[in-house]
Scaffold this active site. Sequence first.
Site, short mmCIF file in Angstrom:
data_model
loop_
_atom_site.label_atom_id
_atom_site.label_comp_id
_atom_site.label_asym_id
_atom_site.label_seq_id
_atom_site.Cartn_x
_atom_site.Cartn_y
_atom_site.Cartn_z
N ASP A 79 0.64 -0.74 -0.30
CA ASP A 79 -0.26 -0.02 -0.24
C ASP A 79 0.80 1.21 -0.54
O ASP A 79 1.54 1.49 1.11
CB ASP A 79 -0.73 -0.27 1.65
CG ASP A 79 -1.60 1.39 0.80
OD1 ASP A 79 -1.75 1.78 0.67
OD2 ASP A 79 -2.55 1.41 2.04
N TYR A 91 1.20 -0.45 15.37
CA TYR A 91 0.27 -0.30 13.84
C TYR A 91 0.30 0.66 13.14
O TYR A 91 1.15 1.63 13.19
CB TYR A 91 -0.94 0.00 13.94
CG TYR A 91 -2.31 0.13 13.38
CD1 TYR A 91 -2.42 -1.22 12.86
CD2 TYR A 91 -2.57 1.09 12.48
CE1 TYR A 91 -3.07 -1.25 11.73
CE2 TYR A 91 -3.05 1.08 11.45
CZ TYR A 91 -4.16 0.24 11.14
OH TYR A 91 -4.49 0.23 10.19
N LYS A 124 -2.27 -2.65 8.08
CA LYS A 124 -2.41 -3.95 7.57
C LYS A 124 -1.61 -4.55 7.06
O LYS A 124 -0.71 -4.28 6.37
CB LYS A 124 -3.44 -4.71 8.36
CG LYS A 124 -4.43 -4.17 9.42
CD LYS A 124 -5.99 -4.60 9.44
CE LYS A 124 -6.30 -3.52 7.41
NZ LYS A 124 -6.03 -2.99 7.36
P1 13P Z 1 -4.70 -0.33 5.00
O1 13P Z 1 -4.28 -1.46 5.76
O2 13P Z 1 -5.95 -1.17 3.85
O3 13P Z 1 -4.62 1.33 4.47
O4 13P Z 1 -6.31 0.12 5.38
C1 13P Z 1 -6.14 0.40 7.07
C2 13P Z 1 -7.40 0.39 7.32
O5 13P Z 1 -7.21 0.23 8.45
C3 13P Z 1 -8.39 1.13 7.34
O6 13P Z 1 -9.45 0.99 8.26
MG MG Z 2 -4.00 2.29 3.26
MG MG Z 3 -4.69 -2.46 2.46
#
Ligand code: 13P
Ligand code: MG
Ligand code: MG
Length: 371
Positions: A12, A234, A237
């Site tokens: 990402d 964090y 993810k």
């Molecule tokens: P991503 O891990 O897809 O960037 O999403 C982050 C998230 O938790 C949005 O609520």
């Molecule tokens: Mg994201």
């Molecule tokens: Mg994502």
Amino acid sequence: MTKTTISIIKADVGGFPGHSSMHPKLMEKANEQLKISKDKKEITDFYVGKCGDDLDLIISHNKGVDSSDIHGLAWDTFVKCTEIAKELKLYGAGQDLLADSFSGNVKGMGPGVAEMEITERKSEPLVCFLMDKTDPSAFNLPVYKMFADPFNTAGLSIDPSMIAGFKFEVYDIYNNKRVFLNTPEELHELLALVGSKSKYVIKRVYPKKGGKYPEDEPAAVVSTDKLSLIAGEYVGKDDPVAIVRAQSGLPALGEVLEAFAFPHLVSGWMRGSHCGPMMPVAMEDATPTRFDGPPRVVALGFQIANGKLVGPVDLFKDKAFDLTRQKASEIADYMRRHGPFEPHRLAPSEMEYTTLPKVLEKLKGRFEKVA
Ligand code: 13P
Ligand code: MG
Ligand code: MG
Ligand code: 13P
């Protein structure tokens, strides 16, 4: 015979808007970069996919797994895309690039990787799965079904070349350990582990020894890079990807996809802190917007021909998955009504690396001993 390596390397590098989808300029840039490498014959072929805010580079080559050339190419591509993401001030530009410079392998540096080196069969159908708003354990249930559940995969009981079963490689992601389990003999042990999805994830599935295919060439591989554990906090993810080979002694394409007909509950929705149903969708529909979700999975089908990626076919576009999507929407609605309550919100152990401890910190001095 030369072998073919299929690598999916994903990151990402910026969402548009928020964490919902991919800006077309990032796709353009990634296509441009990989085309340069293909023209120079550094790679055989490529396809740039996306799922939500995740950029998924699907690359075929003959350099084997963990090739620093291929990982370096992916890293440089993500860096170039991050430059654009920064110009456009996309959300979380460079989110998954945790290191300042590349040092030989993207593992532990933020991007997720699933790759396999295979001897191409006479015909080599293969599916690349791309997920968003979840973690690698989201593959536990469907991969178990594909390779070990005769109620999903008819071939396990009626195809003589599958009846012996498969070998699963399972990771304990907290202790960096792995165990190999054979099915059907150790089916119950396998489920004891992988049902506990916050700790154990299926990394690979292999054909068994003495079967139709080399026992050291995986039939399936999942990315298991746990971002939260890498960064200690964090930082976004680890939306996972997987590669699954199909047909002729392996699950039929339809058996591979059938494993997603049930919208199972997975971790990772909204702030990486909620549980929700997995919704199989076409790539264009992988735009998680309701409460940043619900979690999505895209399936791109290819035939591999001497390293060429013939395809993809956007497999979950099929209307036959409409009912699953409808069901997933109903479950999403039901789960949402729990608001901040578990099990919609994940248990504290799964939120360990989120900002929750900082909220609790504020109340620390106010807890009194109860007699
Ligand atoms: P991503 O891990 O897809 O960037 O999403 C982050 C998230 O938790 C949005 O609520
Ligand atoms: Mg994201
Ligand atoms: Mg994502
Ligand atoms: P194969 O044994 O050729 O994979 O055929 C099985 C099949 O496709 C039935 O659906």
